[in-house]
Enzyme design. Structure first.
Site, PDB file in Angstrom:
ATOM      1  NE  ARG A 114      -5.395 112.024  28.645  1.00 31.12           N
ATOM      2  CZ  ARG A 114      -6.659 112.400  28.640  1.00 31.12           C
ATOM      3  NH1 ARG A 114      -7.468 111.982  29.594  1.00 31.12           N
ATOM      4  NH2 ARG A 114      -7.124 113.203  27.700  1.00 31.12           N
ATOM      5  CB  THR A 404     -13.059 114.944  35.063  1.00 30.04           C
ATOM      6  OG1 THR A 404     -12.927 114.796  33.645  1.00 30.04           O
ATOM      7  CG2 THR A 404     -11.703 114.792  35.683  1.00 30.04           C
TER       8      THR A 404
END
Length: 583
Positions: A114, A404
Site C-alpha cells: 500500500r 482497481t
C-alpha cells in the site's frame, strides 16, 4: 494447449430487462447474470491457471508459467502488462495487496504494498481555506493526492524471495508490447472518453490518450508507449532501485511538486524510505472453510469476514438465492460490518485496532441478534468488540470510488497468488510520468481528522497507509488453499467478494455462476441493486421490508480460481474484459 475464455471485447450497452414480477420472491434472482453482456464459461486446467482483467495480461502470465516460471514470476508479468493495457485501474504508480500461499513452506502470508503518506503531509492537506473538506475531484486531480507508490517494490521483493526465472526475461515481453503497441480495448476507450475533461488537464496524459484534434482515442486504435518501455528497461536492469532512487524517482517527485495546479508534497525521502510490510493474514471461519485475506490497512479481510460470520447465523443455504430473507440478512450483515469498519479500521501501525475482537464469535453472534427477519433495521452503529486498547473514536469520512484490478495465479507447484492492485480513482491523479500514471491514494484518507474532540482512525499522518477496501482472498480448506478470489470496485469490493463466496459455498453455484450472479449490496443505508438484471425483481420486496433501494450499475470485476485435487477451475466476470487461461 492453452484454454481461455473468449475475451469480452464488446461491452453491450443494450441490456436485457428482467421479465419476473417483483412479488414472485421465490423466483426473483436468477442464478445466472441476465444482462446482455457476453457470457463466459468456466475454464478448467490440470497444471496452472491465471485470471486477470485483460486478455493480454492473462496471456502474459500464462506465457511465464508455460516457460517454467512460477506464480511469483507470473505476477510480475501480469501486473506490468496491466499497467500498460489497463492504466486507468492499476500500474507501477500505485500500490497493491498480495495474499500468497507458499506451497514449499506450506504457509499463507500477505504482503502490504500500500502507498504511504508523504512525510510533509499535514492534517490540513484536504481542507479548504475555511477549514472544510475539499470536494473529491478538487482534491484528486494533481499532485496533492499522490502517495508514495508501492507496487514496484512489492513485485521486486516477492520475486527476489520466491521467483525462479530471470527478472529481465520476465519483463522483456512487456517492454516489447509497449514499444510495438497494443490495441485499445473498449473498456479503456470508454474510460478515456468519460474522463476526458480531467485527463486533458496535464500535457503528458493529454498527448497519450487523445489525438491531435483533442478527441479521445477509440477502441481498436494501436497505442504505443515508448516512455513506459524505457521505464521498464531501467527497472529490468536495476530492479526496484531504479524506481525509488534514480531518475524515475526524481521525475515522480518533480511532477507531483510542480504540477501546474494542485501541487503535492511527495519527496525523494519518501521514495527512498518506502518499505513493503509482510503481515499475518486475517482469517475467519465460515462453514468448513477459513476465509483469509488482508488485515489493516485493508478493511477487506475483516469486513468480508464479519459479513460471512454474521450471515452464517441464518439459514441462507435452505432459503437460497431466490428468497428475500437471504438478501435481507446479507444486507444487514453488510451494514453492521461497515459500521464497524467506519469506526475502527485503519493502518494498524498507527492506530490501535481490535482486530481479533472484530472477528470474535461471541461478538458477531450479538451483532447477528440485532437482525429481525422481515423488518429492516433502523439506524446502524458500530458495536463494542472486545479489545485491550479501547479508544473513543469517530466515524470515518473517506471517499473511495471504484477502479482497481484483481488477478489470481496458481502454478504447477501449488503456489497461489491473490492480488488486488490499484491507483485508486480511474486514471489516479491524472499525472503521467515516464509512461505511467500516478495514484491518488491520499484521498482514501478521511479528509477530516476529528469529529469534535474524537479522532478519526483513518486520518492523515506522515508515513501512514490509507485504509483500503481491497479484499484479495484465499479460502482455505483442511489446511490447503481451496480458492483464490477478489475484485475491483472501491468499497463495493467487500460486498462483491462476500456475495460470490456465499453463492458458491451456501447456494452450491460453481464459481462462474457465483460471479455471474446479479449484485445486491449495502454499505451504508441504501440497498444497491444491479440495474438491468433479474435482481431488480427484489426491489419491491426489499422496499416492503422498509429498505431504501437504489438501482445502479454495479460493475464488479471478480476473478476466481478454484483448486481441486486433480484440476483447476477459473472464472472471470462477464461485466469486464477479464479472462481465465490455463493448461
Amino acid at each position: 494447449m492453452l484454454r481461455s475464455i473468449k475475451s469480452t471485447l464488446t461491452l453491450s450497452l443494450v441490456l436485457a430487462s428482467t421479465s419476473l414480477l417483483a412479488q414472485q420472491v421465490t423466483d426473483s434472482i436468477a442464478p445466472e447474470h441476465s444482462s446482455g453482456l457476453e457470457q463466459k464459461q468456466l475454464v478448467t486446467a490440470k497444471n496452472w491457471m491465471v485470471t486477470a482483467a485483460n486478455p493480454l495480461a492473462s496471456e502474459a502470465g500464462a506465457q511465464v508459467l508455460a516457460q517454467g516460471g512460477n506464480a511469483a514470476d507470473a505476477l510480475v508479468a501480469v501486473q506490468l502488462m496491466l499497467g500498460l493495457v489497463e492504466p486507468q485501474s492499476s500500474g507501477i504508480g500505485g500500490g497493491a495487496f498480495l495474499v500468497y500461499w507458499d506451497a514449499n513452506k506450506h504457509k499463507l502470508t500477505t504482503f502490504d504494498g500500500r502507498e504511504t503518506a508523504p512525510v510533509h503531509a499535514t492534517p490540513e492537506l484536504f481542507l479548504d481555506k475555511s477549514g472544510q473538506p475539499m470536494s473529491f475531484y478538487d482534491a484528486v486531480v494533481g499532485g496533492r493526492s499522490v502517495a508514495t507508490p508501492g507496487t514496484v517494490m512489492l513485485l521486486w521483493q516477492v520475486h527476489k524471495r520466491y521467483g525462479k526465472l530471470d527478472w529481465q526475461k520476465i519483463i522483456q515481453p512487456i517492454i516489447n508490447t509497449a514499444r510495438h503497441g497494443f490495441t485499445i480495448s473498449p473498456r479503456l476507450a470508454s474510460s478515456i472518453a468519460h474522463d476526458g475533461e480531467r485527463l486533458k488537464r496535464y500535457k503528458e496524459a493529454r498527448e497519450y490518450f487523445f489525438d491531435k484534434s483533442g478527441q479521445a482515442k477509440k477502441a481498436g486504435t494501436l497505442l504505443k508507449n515508448p516512455a513506459y518501455a524505457d521505464t521498464l528497461e531501467q527497472i529490468a536492469k536495476h530492479g526496484a532501485k531504479a524506481f525509488y532512487q534514480g531518475d524515475i524517482a526524481k521525475q515522480i517527485v518533480s511532477a507531483v511538486n510542480k504540477a501546474p495546479s494542485n501541487p503535492g508534497v511527495l519527496s525523494l525521502t519518501d521514495m527512498q524510505n518506502y518499505q513493503i510490510k509482510q503481515r499475518e493474514p486475517v482469517c475467519s471461519p465460515y462453514q468448513n472453510y477459513q476465509i483469509c485475506g488482508m488485515g489493516p490497512p485493508s478493511s477487506g479481510g475483516l469486513t468480508v469476514g464479519q459479513i460471512l460470520s454474521i450471515s452464517a447465523h441464518f439459514d441462507l443455504k435452505d432459503w437460497g438465492a431466490k428468497d428475500v430473507r437471504s438478501w435481507q440478512v446479507i444486507t444487514e450483515a453488510s451494514r453492521l460490518a461497515f459500521a464497524d469498519r467506519a469506526m475502527y479500521m485503519a493502518d494498524q501501525d498507527f492506530v490501535p485496532m481490535p482486530t481479533q475482537g472484530l472477528l470474535d464469535p461471541s461478538y458477531l453472534q450479538k451483532r447477528a441478534k440485532l437482525i429481525t427477519l422481515n423488518k429492516a433495521l433502523g439506524s446502524v452503529s458500530a458495536g463494542s468488540p472486545p479489545w485491550d486498547h479501547a479508544q473513543l473514536q469517530s466515524n470515518d469520512e473517506s471517499i473511495e470510488l471504484p477502479s482497481t484490478s484483481h488477478f489470481n495465479i496458481v502454478d504447477k507447484q501449488g503456489n497461489v497468488v491473490s492480488m488486488t492492485t490499484t491507483i485508486e480513482n480511474a486514471f489516479g491523479s491524472r499525472l503521467m510520468v515516464d509512461g505511467f500514471l500516478l495514484n491518488n491514494e491520499m484521498t482514501d484518507f478521511s479528509f477530516r481528522t476529528h469529529q469534535g474532540e474524537r479522532p478519526i482512525a483513518n486520518r492523515i499522518e506522515p508515513g501512514k497507509r490509507p485504509r483500503s477496501s481491497m479484499a484479495p482472498t484465499i479460502i482455505m480448506k483442511d489446511g490447503q488453499p481451496y480458492m483464490a478470489i477478489g475484485s475491483p470496485g472501491g468499497s463495493r469490493i467487500i460486498g462483491y467478494v462476500a456475495q460470490a463466496i456465499i453463492a458458491h459455498i451456501q447456494w452450491g453455484m460453481d464459481i462462474q455462476q457465483a460471479i455471474d450472479l446479479p449484485h445486491i449490496l449495502s454499505r451504508f443505508n441504501d440497498v444497491e441493486i444491479e440495474q438491468n438484471t433479474s435482481a431488480q425483481a427484489m426491489q419491491a420486496p426489499l422496499k416492503k421490508l422498509g429498505y431504501q433501494t437504489k438501482v445502479t450499475d454495479l460493475n464488479s470485476g471478480l476473478h476466481a480460481i478454484r483448486i481441486l485435487p486433480h484440476r483447476l477451475e477459473g472464472a472471470a466476470d462477464p461485466r469486464r474484459e477479464g479472462t481465465a487461461v490455463g493448461q
